[in-house]
Design a protein around this motif. Structure first.
Motif: not given
Lengths: 207, 207
Positions: B98, B102, B106, B188-189, B192-193
């Motif tokens: 993660k 992430r 970004d 978005t994060h 990704a998660d």
């Protein structure tokens, strides 16, 4: 006399339309998106420039439709009645997804598709407007098929309820796009099968 | 006098090199790959054309190096000693992946990267030779990091032994490429998660 005119003209139009699609796809594959022009398409299709301008507002519009038509023809050739096309639901999710991903691999490996698909994809990557049309007309309808099949699997209990089907679809198709676009390793049926097995079962051991 | 000459010239060369990288990246982002020229890069960087030709054999070579340099600087800014960079191994595979995905999100959302990355990716898609360089210099070293981390996880028993780490890597990064290149939905994060959780645990219920 008057009655026979309409069908003749329809037939002629259909023939011109096919010639324009074929010319657009072959040209963009040969010289790329930037150097493909309405003039060039018209010359190769053996129609007047005005014929193209009468039917389509822009080069991008011709190409996108030519491309959609290519996909529809491939779907019809594969035996699908394409407006009603759905991912099969035999009750065996893994088998159903493998059928579709193997067909996707075959399509991407087909030289007829290769050059125009790459040209259109590349243009969509740098031009946000063309990218949005490409996504709306080509990708979203395909994504919806996966989402419907995965929702049915959730109802049948073979996919967890907390899974977002849209993200799951990208897990299946993203790696194929990655390998195809970036030309890192060959796209094979075995690869398609692995993607389905990995996605459904996960990497972690199942106890 | 003679002793001070070498460092001065090195400093000057380094300054020119930085200016050329910056000029190449900004130009390709503004006008695209096809319209970016060595002349244009030289003019914007304030150096002679011959300076560029002395250091690089082609426009593609300048751009690829400029791009690699951008990536190295971002990695350094993020605190990595970049030649030794590895995906962290805290023992928690999900958490480690993660962190990396992430950071990738970004980077892809960073406007400095956006235009030149898209321009270079698009060129690699239609031009197999540039695509191969892009894959060799940029993608394969990144892929190797994932493969090493996933092999360590296999040794630790958190990833099944029958998993091919390279395919597993594409399951994690393919969907991000899909969403970014095709601009379908935001990166978005949370996304990704989800990719990490879905990939590790699979879509099917765990009993």
């Amino acid at each position: 006399m008057a009655e026979s005119k309409a069908p003749d003209s329809t037939r002629r139009s259909e023939k011109s339309r096919r010639a324009i699609y074929a010319a657009a796809l072959s040209l963009v594959g040969e010289v790329g998106y930037a150097k493909t022009t309405i003039e060039g398409i018209a010359a190769r299709a053996g129609v007047g420039k005005q014929t193209i301008y009468r039917w389509w507002p822009s080069k991008a519009a011709v190409l996108l439709e030519a491309f959609l038509d290519l996909g529809e023809q491939a779907a019809e050739a594969a035996g699908g009645a394409d407006s009603d096309y759905e991912i099969p639901d035999t009750g065996d999710l893994a088998a159903d997804l493998k059928v579709v991903l193997r067909a996707t691999v075959d399509e991407l490996n087909d030289p007829t598709f290769e050059a125009p698909t790459r040209a259109l994809a590349a243009e969509g990557i740098v031009d946000a407007k063309i990218g949005a049309q490409y996504a709306e007309k080509l990708l979203e309808p395909q994504a919806a098929l996966y989402v419907r099949r995965l929702r049915a699997a959730q109802e049948a209990g073979t996919v967890r309820d907390d899974i977002d089907p849209r993200t799951a679809m990208e897990l299946l198709t993203g790696p194929i796009l990655h390998r195809w676009l970036l030309r890192t390793l060959p796209l094979t049926h075995d690869y398609a099968d692995s993607l389905v097995d990995y996605t459904l079962n996960g990497l972690a051991p199942r106890h």
